[in-house]
Design a protein around this motif. Structure first.
Motif, short mmCIF file in Angstrom:
data_model
loop_
_atom_site.label_atom_id
_atom_site.label_comp_id
_atom_site.label_asym_id
_atom_site.label_seq_id
_atom_site.Cartn_x
_atom_site.Cartn_y
_atom_site.Cartn_z
N GLY A 163 0.76 -1.13 0.08
CA GLY A 163 0.01 -0.19 0.11
C GLY A 163 0.93 1.32 0.15
O GLY A 163 0.46 2.31 -0.69
N VAL A 164 1.96 1.00 0.76
CA VAL A 164 2.82 2.28 0.63
C VAL A 164 3.40 2.40 -0.78
O VAL A 164 3.69 3.44 -1.27
N VAL A 286 0.32 7.01 2.60
CA VAL A 286 1.40 6.71 3.16
C VAL A 286 1.59 6.73 4.56
O VAL A 286 1.98 5.90 5.23
N ALA A 287 1.06 8.01 4.92
CA ALA A 287 1.31 8.35 6.38
C ALA A 287 0.42 7.50 7.29
O ALA A 287 0.85 6.83 8.31
N ALA A 288 -0.63 7.32 6.76
CA ALA A 288 -1.64 6.14 7.72
C ALA A 288 -1.29 4.64 7.69
O ALA A 288 -1.53 3.95 8.72
N SER A 289 -0.45 4.18 6.80
CA SER A 289 0.06 3.04 6.45
C SER A 289 0.78 2.40 7.49
O SER A 289 0.87 1.43 8.12
N PHE A 290 1.70 3.52 8.27
CA PHE A 290 2.49 3.23 9.21
C PHE A 290 1.65 3.02 10.50
O PHE A 290 2.22 2.59 11.41
N ALA A 337 -6.03 8.38 3.77
CA ALA A 337 -5.89 7.69 5.04
C ALA A 337 -7.01 6.80 5.13
O ALA A 337 -6.82 5.73 5.36
N ALA A 338 -8.09 7.17 4.43
CA ALA A 338 -9.41 6.25 4.54
C ALA A 338 -9.23 5.16 3.60
O ALA A 338 -9.48 3.84 3.88
N TRP A 339 -8.79 5.34 2.37
CA TRP A 339 -8.73 4.35 1.37
C TRP A 339 -7.68 3.33 1.85
O TRP A 339 -7.95 2.13 1.54
N ILE A 340 -6.41 3.65 2.29
CA ILE A 340 -5.60 2.68 2.75
C ILE A 340 -5.93 1.97 3.95
O ILE A 340 -5.85 0.79 3.85
#
Length: 542
Positions: A163-164, A286-290, A337-340
């Motif tokens: 996802g990232v 990318v931010a949300a993935s972590f 963020a919602a998508w990932i």
């Protein structure tokens, strides 16, 4: 049976724990192929940006702009299952290499059409459709190989890193495409895509993967597709995952499909505005993935999916009336963020419920659900915008998305992964002197049951029906003796002797446990009698 929400026993800390979300990068092959996937996604986003903006220069009708999304994603819906079946039965390395070459050829054709000044809206849609064919063939292969590159414990982190890759390319791709469009023109974006795709194909050739042909030979494409469909059709869990991901993308695609027009309505809106908004969405993802590992620990899957759906709806509703770039950037970051969060939660949920032998087919249907929903959603919301307005389409999509997802979770609640797909180990094949070369194989298993246990046994045999069909049987029946209430006969039909043997290769830990539960009801002095026969003729009433 394992449950995705069940607490796991504590284990000693390992060096991988220190890396957390980056632990899969300890595996060199994963790192190499992840880099290839990053390049592939970069090309995809550059292609999407260039195509969407090019269409706005060819026509101003919202339906044509929205159909860019449809043309790009429809092939994945139409070809998802065949490509997934091919990925399961062919050499995955060679197949992945071929898809990269295909995308490179189509990118070259797009560039030539623009340079020769022959590009029209219908031709652009046709070439985007052909590019989508390459994506349709590529995605199931990569989805299937990830679990063989990292241990199962690192699979959620590996999928999050994918996802990232997708969203880092969503940041970089639009920025690069926007810069090239502004300075050189769209043709050079497509030409760069072709060059990068060839480079990725060269990297794939360095993957030292040994393809091991199956001892029983290669499955036929129609048979592999049938088994893949049956596996998903007999899984309550997988059907729930596909329904949720389709609902989410059908509604959320309204924003993506109409974003070029939304960007034009922002003060000073131009190609750069569109690329900035797409990049903001990628940055948010990318931010949300972590944060996903902690989010998965804190929230059950469906709560995380519902949270992502609500956040995406909020983004769409406010973007419908927004005219400020700074607010658009914030909103698109939230949307990313919602998508990932939603996609990763459902992706992991699907992956952990699939055995390797059918993984590409299962994940191809997952991708079909996404792309079919995107293709249909883009056309529907584009038509709504044409009849009414872009804000109307976005607001309706936001309200409908939350309502339909909430109703789905109420009617189809998540029960976790109910079947353990781990292989039970090689089982001995039945021995016959002269294996039949053709004809359906009919297997009968005779049980002796206490009459008082018959209702419970019938309920258990319903699980047996689902298990046999998941393994590839073409038919199943349970017969009860009219004159002997304790005698039951399970009838399983296989398409051929080879397909009968394949079912022994596909027995999972859950299937082995189910067999023991069935045997617990058998009261005979001897094990249940198993007979095998070949169907010679079929008589049907006229």
């Amino acid at each position: 049976m394992p449950d995705s929400d069940r607490a796991q026993p504590a284990r000693p800390a390992t060096p991988d724990d220190e890396l957390g979300a980056l632990a899969p990068f300890r595996h060199g092959v994963f790192t190499m192929l992840w880099s290839t996937w990053l390049v592939a996604n970069l090309c995809m986003w550059m292609n999407d940006v260039a195509a969407a903006w090019l269409m706005t220069t060819l026509t101003a009708k919202p339906i044509w702009v929205a159909l860019v999304q449809t043309a790009a994603t429809l092939p994945v819906f139409l070809l998802g299952l065949p490509s997934g079946a091919l990925a399961d039965i062919l050499d995955r390395k060679r197949f992945l290499f071929f898809t990269q070459v295909w995308v490179a050829v189509v990118g070259t054709l797009l560039a030539l059409a623009i340079m020769l000044d022959v590009m029209t809206p219908p031709l652009l849609l046709l070439l985007l459709f052909l590019n989508g064919v390459g994506l349709a063939l590529r995605w199931p292969v990569f989805a299937a190989i990830v679990p063989e590159l990292v241990p199962r414990t690192k699979l959620p982190a590996a999928l999050a890193l994918n996802g990232v890759s997708m969203n880092a390319s969503r940041i970089l791709g639009p920025l690069v495409a926007g810069a090239i469009i502004a300075s050189l023109g769209s043709a050079w974006v497509f030409l760069l895509n072709a060059v990068l795709s060839v480079a990725a194909a060269v990297v794939i050739t360095r993957w030292r993967r040994e393809h091991k042909p199956h001892p029983l030979g290669r499955e036929s494409l129609p048979g592999a597709m049938r088994v893949g469909l049956q596996y998903v059709a007999q899984s309550y869990h997988l059907k729930g995952v596909l329904l949720r991901i389709a609902i989410f993308f059908f509604h959320s695609t309204a924003l993506m499909a109409l974003l070029p027009l939304v960007a034009r309505d922002i003060k000073g809106g131009a190609a750069g505005t569109f690329t900035v908004l797409l990049s903001a969405m990628g940055a948010g993802a990318v931010a949300a993935s972590f944060a996903l590992p902690r989010l998965r620990q804190m929230l059950p899957r469906d709560q995380l999916v519902m949270l992502g759906t609500a956040l995406q709806a909020l983004t769409m509703a406010v973007m419908a009336f927004n005219t400020h770039l700074w607010l658009g950037v914030v909103l698109m970051a939230l949307g990313g963020a919602a998508w990932i969060s939603t996609a990763n939660a459902l992706n992991v949920s699907a992956q952990i419920s699939l055995p390797d032998w059918v993984r590409a087919r299962g994940m191809s249907m997952y991708q079909m659900a996404i792309m079919g929903a995107v293709a249909l959603g883009a056309a529907v919301w584009g038509q709504v915008a044409t009849w009414g307005s872009v804000p109307m389409a976005l607001v309706l999509g936001a309200i409908s998305g939350v309502a339909v997802m909430g109703a789905t979770m109420w009617r189809w609640p998540d029960r976790g992964v109910m079947e353990d797909p781990t292989p039970a180990g090689p089982l001995p094949h039945p021995k016959v002197e002269s294996p039949p070369e053709s004809g359906h194989v009919m297997v009968t298993i005779e049980y002796r049951i206490e009459p008082a246990d018959a209702p419970a046994f019938r309920a258990l045999m319903e699980e047996s029906r689902r298990a046999r069909l998941r393994q590839g049987a073409v038919g199943w029946e349970l017969l009860s003796d009219i004159n002997d209430p304790g005698r039951f006969v399970e009838v399983i039909e296989d398409a051929s002797w080879v397909e009968h043997l394949r079912r022994f290769e596909r027995v999972s830990v859950a299937d082995a446990a189910l067999r023991e539960r069935k045997l617990a009801y058998h009261i005979g002095d001897e094990p249940p009698v198993v007979r095998r026969a070949v169907r010679e003729t079929t008589v049907r009433g006229g």
